[in-house]
Design a protein around this motif. Structure first.
Motif, PDB file in Angstrom:
ATOM      1  N   PHE A  41       0.820  -1.213   0.000  1.00 51.49           N
ATOM      2  CA  PHE A  41       0.000   0.000   0.000  1.00 51.49           C
ATOM      3  C   PHE A  41       0.849   1.256   0.000  1.00 51.49           C
ATOM      4  CE2 PHE A  41      -2.288  -3.405   2.218  1.00 51.49           C
ATOM      5  CZ  PHE A  41      -3.370  -3.539   1.356  1.00 51.49           C
ATOM      6  N   ARG A  45      -2.212   7.183  -0.889  1.00 48.44           N
ATOM      7  CA  ARG A  45      -3.345   6.772  -1.711  1.00 48.44           C
ATOM      8  C   ARG A  45      -4.449   6.146  -0.876  1.00 48.44           C
ATOM      9  NH1 ARG A  45      -4.024   1.775  -5.255  1.00 48.44           N
ATOM     10  NH2 ARG A  45      -5.981   2.299  -6.245  1.00 48.44           N
ATOM     11  N   TYR A  47      -7.604   3.502  -0.762  1.00 47.84           N
ATOM     12  CA  TYR A  47      -7.970   2.245  -1.415  1.00 47.84           C
ATOM     13  C   TYR A  47      -9.394   1.872  -1.046  1.00 47.84           C
ATOM     14  CZ  TYR A  47      -2.945   1.551  -2.121  1.00 47.84           C
ATOM     15  OH  TYR A  47      -1.640   1.692  -2.502  1.00 47.84           O
ATOM     16  N   SER A  48     -10.112   1.308  -2.006  1.00 43.03           N
ATOM     17  CA  SER A  48     -11.432   0.762  -1.695  1.00 43.03           C
ATOM     18  C   SER A  48     -11.229  -0.570  -0.971  1.00 43.03           C
ATOM     19  CB  SER A  48     -12.236   0.534  -2.976  1.00 43.03           C
ATOM     20  OG  SER A  48     -11.659  -0.525  -3.739  1.00 43.03           O
ATOM     21  N   ARG A  50     -12.401  -3.362  -1.828  1.00 46.52           N
ATOM     22  CA  ARG A  50     -12.112  -4.366  -2.864  1.00 46.52           C
ATOM     23  C   ARG A  50     -10.620  -4.363  -3.229  1.00 46.52           C
ATOM     24  NH1 ARG A  50     -15.088  -5.022  -8.735  1.00 46.52           N
ATOM     25  NH2 ARG A  50     -13.867  -6.824  -9.382  1.00 46.52           N
ATOM     26  N   GLU A  51     -10.032  -3.166  -3.370  1.00 41.09           N
ATOM     27  CA  GLU A  51      -8.608  -3.080  -3.694  1.00 41.09           C
ATOM     28  C   GLU A  51      -7.744  -3.651  -2.579  1.00 41.09           C
ATOM     29  OE1 GLU A  51      -8.026   0.808  -6.475  1.00 41.09           O
ATOM     30  OE2 GLU A  51      -8.796   1.171  -4.445  1.00 41.09           O
ATOM     31  N   GLU A  54      -8.069  -7.458  -2.751  1.00 39.37           N
ATOM     32  CA  GLU A  54      -7.311  -8.017  -3.881  1.00 39.37           C
ATOM     33  C   GLU A  54      -5.810  -8.015  -3.599  1.00 39.37           C
ATOM     34  OE1 GLU A  54      -8.669  -5.645  -7.179  1.00 39.37           O
ATOM     35  OE2 GLU A  54     -10.526  -6.815  -7.376  1.00 39.37           O
ATOM     36  N   ALA A  55      -5.311  -6.953  -2.989  1.00 33.40           N
ATOM     37  CA  ALA A  55      -3.882  -6.886  -2.667  1.00 33.40           C
ATOM     38  C   ALA A  55      -3.509  -7.971  -1.653  1.00 33.40           C
ATOM     39  CB  ALA A  55      -3.518  -5.501  -2.126  1.00 33.40           C
TER      40      ALA A  55
END
Length: 107
Positions: A41, A45, A47-48, A50-51, A54-55
């Motif tokens: 990360f 920034r 992040y949603s 979902r992001e 996914e990460a």
């Protein structure tokens, strides 16, 4: 970054780069969480969810547990409604007048 003991964070990962298991001992888990926050990360920034999922899924199938540990461990902050996440700033990274890595509510 958190100082590492004789056991490197790299030892927690397989040759394929997947996390073998989430450490049970809090100090070791804290080392892992700091590593994941720094490598997955960007600090500036948002992040949603979902992001974030996914990460985290790129390293371990139990991404909900990792996400929860990152938030409760202070490595990620999230909005009250859980819609946005951001890498939390450590005291040395905070700018004067900064609210400690909290994400302001968006109307």
């Amino acid at each position: 970054m958190t100082s590492l003991s004789s056991h490197s964070v790299a030892n927690l990962f397989s040759a394929e780069g997947r996390l073998k298991a989430i450490p049970r001992k809090a100090p070791r888990r804290a080392q892992l969480l700091a590593h994941l926050a720094e490598t997955l990360f960007e600090p500036s920034r948002a992040y949603s969810e979902r992001e974030v999922n996914e990460a985290l899924l790129t390293v371990h199938e139990d991404f909900p547990a990792l996400r929860r540990y990152l938030v409760t461990g202070g490595e990620l902050s999230r909005t009250r409604d859980g819609a946005a996440y951001r890498r939390a700033l450590k005291p040395a990274q905070q700018q004067p007048g900064s609210p400690g890595g909290a994400i302001p509510a968006v109307a």
